[in-house]
Motif scaffolding. Structure first.
Motif, PDB file in Angstrom:
ATOM      1  N   UNK A 194       0.830  -1.212   0.000  1.00 43.45           N
ATOM      2  CA  UNK A 194       0.000   0.000   0.000  1.00 43.45           C
ATOM      3  C   UNK A 194       0.866   1.264   0.000  1.00 43.45           C
ATOM      4  N   UNK A 195       2.090   1.146   0.516  1.00 42.06           N
ATOM      5  CA  UNK A 195       2.986   2.301   0.556  1.00 42.06           C
ATOM      6  C   UNK A 195       3.257   2.877  -0.843  1.00 42.06           C
ATOM      7  N   UNK A 196       3.190   2.034  -1.860  1.00 41.67           N
ATOM      8  CA  UNK A 196       3.474   2.518  -3.215  1.00 41.67           C
ATOM      9  C   UNK A 196       2.461   3.560  -3.689  1.00 41.67           C
ATOM     10  N   UNK A 197       1.270   3.553  -3.124  1.00 42.25           N
ATOM     11  CA  UNK A 197       0.248   4.507  -3.556  1.00 42.25           C
ATOM     12  C   UNK A 197      -0.147   5.482  -2.454  1.00 42.25           C
ATOM     13  N   UNK A 198       0.466   5.365  -1.286  1.00 37.85           N
ATOM     14  CA  UNK A 198       0.152   6.242  -0.150  1.00 37.85           C
ATOM     15  C   UNK A 198       1.272   7.270   0.020  1.00 37.85           C
ATOM     16  N   UNK A 199       1.056   8.517  -0.409  1.00 39.44           N
ATOM     17  CA  UNK A 199       2.127   9.524  -0.320  1.00 39.44           C
ATOM     18  C   UNK A 199       2.452   9.935   1.117  1.00 39.44           C
ATOM     19  N   UNK A 200       1.608   9.540   2.074  1.00 40.37           N
ATOM     20  CA  UNK A 200       1.791   9.986   3.463  1.00 40.37           C
ATOM     21  C   UNK A 200       2.283   8.862   4.376  1.00 40.37           C
ATOM     22  N   UNK A 201       2.755   7.746   3.789  1.00 37.57           N
ATOM     23  CA  UNK A 201       3.085   6.605   4.644  1.00 37.57           C
ATOM     24  C   UNK A 201       4.243   6.909   5.601  1.00 37.57           C
ATOM     25  N   UNK A 202       5.202   7.720   5.150  1.00 38.01           N
ATOM     26  CA  UNK A 202       6.326   8.036   6.044  1.00 38.01           C
ATOM     27  C   UNK A 202       5.873   8.858   7.249  1.00 38.01           C
ATOM     28  N   UNK A 203       4.940   9.789   7.016  1.00 37.27           N
ATOM     29  CA  UNK A 203       4.396  10.590   8.124  1.00 37.27           C
ATOM     30  C   UNK A 203       3.630   9.686   9.088  1.00 37.27           C
ATOM     31  N   UNK A 204       2.824   8.779   8.532  1.00 33.40           N
ATOM     32  CA  UNK A 204       2.064   7.846   9.368  1.00 33.40           C
ATOM     33  C   UNK A 204       3.001   6.951  10.185  1.00 33.40           C
ATOM     34  N   UNK A 254       6.071   7.729  11.132  1.00 30.61           N
ATOM     35  CA  UNK A 254       6.692   8.574  12.156  1.00 30.61           C
ATOM     36  C   UNK A 254       5.740   8.803  13.331  1.00 30.61           C
ATOM     37  N   UNK A 255       4.449   9.043  13.018  1.00 37.28           N
ATOM     38  CA  UNK A 255       3.451   9.306  14.060  1.00 37.28           C
ATOM     39  C   UNK A 255       2.873   8.019  14.643  1.00 37.28           C
ATOM     40  N   UNK A 256       3.198   6.884  13.995  1.00 39.70           N
ATOM     41  CA  UNK A 256       2.688   5.569  14.424  1.00 39.70           C
ATOM     42  C   UNK A 256       1.160   5.560  14.483  1.00 39.70           C
ATOM     43  N   UNK A 257       0.561   5.899  13.329  1.00 38.50           N
ATOM     44  CA  UNK A 257      -0.903   5.936  13.249  1.00 38.50           C
ATOM     45  C   UNK A 257      -1.377   5.134  12.032  1.00 38.50           C
ATOM     46  N   UNK A 282      -2.564   2.619   9.196  1.00 37.51           N
ATOM     47  CA  UNK A 282      -2.059   1.346   8.691  1.00 37.51           C
ATOM     48  C   UNK A 282      -0.596   1.119   9.064  1.00 37.51           C
ATOM     49  N   UNK A 283       0.154   2.192   9.258  1.00 39.70           N
ATOM     50  CA  UNK A 283       1.557   2.035   9.654  1.00 39.70           C
ATOM     51  C   UNK A 283       1.674   1.532  11.100  1.00 39.70           C
ATOM     52  N   UNK A 284       0.748   1.909  11.948  1.00 44.88           N
ATOM     53  CA  UNK A 284       0.738   1.386  13.317  1.00 44.88           C
ATOM     54  C   UNK A 284       0.411  -0.104  13.305  1.00 44.88           C
ATOM     55  N   UNK A 285      -0.548  -0.482  12.447  1.00 47.10           N
ATOM     56  CA  UNK A 285      -0.895  -1.904  12.303  1.00 47.10           C
ATOM     57  C   UNK A 285       0.290  -2.691  11.780  1.00 47.10           C
ATOM     58  N   UNK A 286       0.973  -2.130  10.791  1.00 54.69           N
ATOM     59  CA  UNK A 286       2.152  -2.787  10.233  1.00 54.69           C
ATOM     60  C   UNK A 286       3.229  -2.987  11.297  1.00 54.69           C
ATOM     61  N   UNK A 287       3.459  -1.966  12.104  1.00 54.34           N
ATOM     62  CA  UNK A 287       4.490  -2.053  13.143  1.00 54.34           C
ATOM     63  C   UNK A 287       4.177  -3.176  14.135  1.00 54.34           C
ATOM     64  N   UNK A 288       2.900  -3.298  14.515  1.00 60.41           N
ATOM     65  CA  UNK A 288       2.500  -4.376  15.434  1.00 60.41           C
ATOM     66  C   UNK A 288       2.725  -5.746  14.795  1.00 60.41           C
ATOM     67  N   UNK A 289       2.371  -5.859  13.529  1.00 59.27           N
ATOM     68  CA  UNK A 289       2.546  -7.128  12.827  1.00 59.27           C
ATOM     69  C   UNK A 289       4.017  -7.508  12.705  1.00 59.27           C
ATOM     70  N   UNK A 290       4.850  -6.525  12.374  1.00 59.11           N
ATOM     71  CA  UNK A 290       6.285  -6.793  12.222  1.00 59.11           C
ATOM     72  C   UNK A 290       6.886  -7.211  13.561  1.00 59.11           C
ATOM     73  N   UNK A 291       6.423  -6.604  14.648  1.00 59.31           N
ATOM     74  CA  UNK A 291       6.897  -7.005  15.982  1.00 59.31           C
ATOM     75  C   UNK A 291       6.548  -8.473  16.258  1.00 59.31           C
TER      76      UNK A 291
END
Length: 509
Positions: free
Chosen positions: A220-230, A232-235, A237-246
């Motif tokens: 999804x990052x390929x089409x989400x221009x704000x993924x880096x901000x998300x 950084x803020x851990x919010x 889909x990026x927060x979900x991804x971080x939990x999954x990677x853990x």
């Protein structure tokens, strides 16, 4: 009044900030991209347009390619070139291999999940992993060990499906295949009995779910221009991804630690059947490079290659057989002919014991049908490289340094100029000459990559898929639970079916 004035001022500045941001994005997108210059591939939009077509992304790319075999979508800092021209594919993957890399942008997108594994690195790390993996895949020990694992798990799969069939239940074949191949890659790759297929491993099921969800979220990052901000803020889909990677990291590090403990007990044994044991033996020579983090990355890259590719292909294969029952019966007959068996023979273990390398090699029609499935439904539908220097493709289009070049495996399988007017038909016979399987150029049939990075596990994958397919088709006929509903894909790195593959199984005996 002061509150209203403050609110209006805030809204005005917010709109001004948004307007400035949009202007910056538009300028960045369109400036310096040689738009309209015939020496560069024609522009068909921006990478943001993919967001609107995301759920049917591979069909969107394929339709673009039918009118423009090589074209561009403008990205913020470079152009992304998409091609189905076999000459261009050979150029970037073989002829000018050294001029192309994964690229910093691509690696930035993938690193959180795939780290420094073989699919996400270049240079010395790629060569090191490639060399060691190449040696391991060529050993007789690994081949014999993997075949015994594939046969054992295929038998388990038949017994699970027999239970559903006996009860008259509909079941999700894709989910069963994912569990079966996950069990196999963990045993062959890491020497671990996961028992995910039989449902006795809650941790294994959670790991599989987390990995599949992470696969989709990373894409999804390929089409989400704000993924880096998300991130950084851990919010979101990026927060979900971080939990999954853990969760993934904890599970994999547990596998590594358990394997280290086993090897410490078995120091006197020189025969290391699984791949992880061999990498751990190698790590003793270079403990600085071969850290647990590096081993974790290697494991996950092997896992996506060993689980997703085979399970996805077998899912699409069975779907196509349900759509083409005459082809299903042809393969079932080939199984009977090659194994000298009959439908009435119901001893699973006895049948599986006869699936030797010599038997698998005789299954030309099955091999053709699996290959035809990969032509239309490649396990990795889109892949690409980044130009490290200005270049000119064989079709005459120029590239600038930093441009991404993506070859569309899904689209290529649907091009009439590559495969003929029946390109979109499922026809295994196109791969046969007098009943013998005939391969095509890997730059035309790109499902296993090509050039120096061609898939090392190609024979490994075919062996697993043939064993599972032969066992399933010997014991069952398959029907779609809903024959009027078209099955489609979920957009992620590998070509998963969206919402699974609901099937009914009818015993052949």
């Amino acid at each position: 009044m002061d509150v209203l004035y403050t609110l209006l001022t805030f809204i005005a500045f917010s709109f001004l900030g948004l307007f400035i941001a949009l202007c910056f994005i538009m300028l960045t997108l369109f400036m310096g991209k040689s738009i309209g210059d015939p020496e560069y591939a024609p522009v068909k939009g921006t990478t943001f347009s993919q967001l609107f077509h995301f759920n049917t992304l591979h069909n969107y790319h394929a339709e673009m390619a039918k009118t423009h075999p090589t074209c561009r979508l403008l990205a913020l800092h470079e152009s992304d070139v998409y091609t189905v021209d076999t000459r261009n594919v050979e150029h970037i993957l073989k002829t000018n291999f050294d001029k192309y890399s994964k690229g910093k942008y691509e690696q930035g997108v993938l690193t959180d999940l795939f780290g420094e594994g073989i699919f996400n690195v270049d240079g010395e790390k790629w060569r090191q992993q490639r060399k060691l993996a190449s040696y391991e895949f060529s050993t007789r020990v690994l081949r014999d060990f993997s075949c015994s694992v594939f046969r054992r798990n295929a038998a388990k799969l038949v017994r699970v499906i027999s239970g559903f069939s006996h009860e008259g239940h509909v079941f999700d074949m894709q989910d069963l295949l994912m569990r079966c191949t996950l069990d196999s890659i963990f045993k062959v790759g890491f020497g671990t009995e996961l028992n995910c297929l039989e449902g006795s491993s809650k941790e294994g099921s959670e790991f599989m779910k987390a990995f599949d969800e992470s696969n989709a979220l990373i894409y999804w990052r390929y089409v989400d221009p704000f993924w880096r901000i998300k991130r950084f803020l851990n919010i979101g889909c990026e927060a979900t991804l971080k939990r999954n990677v853990k969760l993934i990291d904890d599970f994999v590090h547990g596998v590594i630690n358990n394997k280290k403990a086993q090897l410490a007990v078995q120091q006197d044994s020189n025969v290391k059947e699984d791949i992880l044991s061999r990498f751990l033996m190698e790590s003793k020579k270079d403990q600085t490079t071969m850290t647990d983090k590096y081993l974790r990355d290697i494991i996950l890259n092997f896992m996506i290659a060993g689980k997703d590719t085979s399970a996805n292909t077998l899912s699409w294969f069975l779907y196509m057989l349900c759509k083409n029952p005459l082809i299903e019966e042809k393969i079932a007959q080939e199984v009977r002919d090659v194994t000298s068996s009959h439908e009435s023979e119901s001893d699973i273990d006895e049948f599986i014991a006869n699936l030797t390398d010599a038997t698998l090699d005789q299954m030309h029609y099955l091999h053709a049908a699996l290959t035809e499935t990969l032509r239309l439904y490649p396990a990795v539908p889109t892949d690409g490289r980044t130009a490290e220097a200005p270049d000119i493709l064989p079709d005459g289009h120029k590239l600038k340094k930093g441009d991404g070049v993506y070859y569309l495996a899904y689209g290529m399988g649907r091009m009439c100029n590559i495969w003929g007017e029946d390109a979109e038909e499922f026809r295994p016979e196109r791969w046969l000459n007098n009943g013998i399987f005939q391969p095509e150029s890997p730059f035309k049939f790109i499902a296993f990559h090509a050039g120096p990075r061609i898939c090392l596990g190609k024979d490994f994958a075919y062996r697993q898929m043939k064993i599972i397919a032969m066992v399933l088709l010997h014991f069952f006929r398959f029907k779609l639970a809903n024959g009027t509903k078209n099955v489609t894909y979920r957009v992620m790195f590998t070509l998963h079916m969206d919402n699974g593959l609901p099937l009914c199984a009818i015993p052949r005996s």
